[in-house]
Design an enzyme around this catalytic site. Sequence first.
Site, mmCIF file in Angstrom:
data_model
loop_
_atom_site.group_PDB
_atom_site.id
_atom_site.type_symbol
_atom_site.label_atom_id
_atom_site.label_comp_id
_atom_site.label_asym_id
_atom_site.label_seq_id
_atom_site.Cartn_x
_atom_site.Cartn_y
_atom_site.Cartn_z
ATOM 1 C CG HIS A 113 -5.697 -0.546 1.738
ATOM 2 N ND1 HIS A 113 -5.462 0.786 1.968
ATOM 3 C CD2 HIS A 113 -4.701 -1.215 2.357
ATOM 4 C CE1 HIS A 113 -4.378 0.918 2.714
ATOM 5 N NE2 HIS A 113 -3.909 -0.286 2.963
ATOM 6 C CB CYS A 171 -1.028 0.002 1.133
ATOM 7 S SG CYS A 171 -0.377 -0.279 2.789
ATOM 8 C CG ASP A 228 -8.193 2.881 0.599
ATOM 9 O OD1 ASP A 228 -7.066 2.357 0.682
ATOM 10 O OD2 ASP A 228 -9.169 2.524 1.282
#
Length: 392
Positions: free
Chosen positions: A276, A97, A274
């Site tokens: 993820h 990430c 993001d």
Amino acid sequence: YHHHHHHHVRVRLKRLFFYTVVRFLAKYENQINVFSELLDELPDTEEPLWILGQRYDVRAEKSELLSDVRSRLWFTYRKKFSPIGGTGPSSDAGWGCMLRCGQMILAQALVCWHLGREWRWDKDGRHPEEYRRILHCFLDKKDSCYSIHQMAQMGVGEGKLVGEWYGPNTIAQVLKKLALFDDWNSLAVYVSMDNTVVIEDITVKCVRSELTPRWKPLLLIIPLRMGINHINPVYIEALKECFKMPQSLGVLGGKPNLAYYFIGFIGEELIYLDPHTTQLAVESEAGGAVDDQSYHCNRSPHRMKVTSLDPSVALGFFCKTEEDFDSWCGLVQQEILRKSRLRMFELVEKHPPHWPPFVPPTKPEVHTTGAEFIESTDKLFESEEEFEILNV
């Protein structure tokens, strides 16, 4: 009958929705706030919303704002790419990430440089050639300059195994080294040390050299620790000021072992992209065309209370010209250094005499087979303790 039938369909749909959400939450158990985000659009407020130096009125400029967010290059976990180093992982789900956030901040610098901050992505695929070249730098294959492969292997030299979680400072060091292998962009990357930006080191050593007296576009990264376990509230106003600067590239950070790319704020909330979510790796087609839909985030942006931010961050700025850098220095003096009781970072003219001399980055020798990837997850969650604590 009619009513009864509808009732059944409704119950079934409700149940289906419930199971979908449960499955979704099970998949993202680390993202506790995900449910509220699904239901939650942009707030209805008069407060301005800032994205990377641009100010928006949420009510009047909603579509412009969403188009701006969607135009940023969005990098996420991918799976089924060729194994890193030939024998390493073929997915970065669970560990990549911060590397993806590093890719996003660098991609934003390249977009500002080649296309301009005002450039917008067109989903029907009419793009300038530079856009295609920028995207190619980040594709998940070993010969792309800023691929997950290159980043993970360069991290081995920074003492990180392939598959180990990076903090913001490590990612900054990796970007600084990789930029030296980029034949298309001669980008100068400066990573500050000890919360201090040294003007002389940037102008004399980093963006100019004996060989290239003209200014090289500058990616400036400032790793900081804004508190011990939690962000110290005295830094919040200064952090917001950084997002308002026209040179802003946002902020790398998040929560321990959960990295986000912060691109703006509204009120007391930060706005972020993001990484993820795991998508399939994209192959480039004949002639180098890339299906780029999955590189743009098609939803209302995520928000997070600024007080939940982990104190380890890295601020990013891009100065295409020397004038941009001078104006950035002026803004820092005025908005950050003069106003705050506790300074977020220092900006000094000359190299501090007690520091070791500044050495501009040079191409490192890369000796890695990729076999140094991580075998167990035990190492994954040791937190990064490589930051100096600010202003103790």
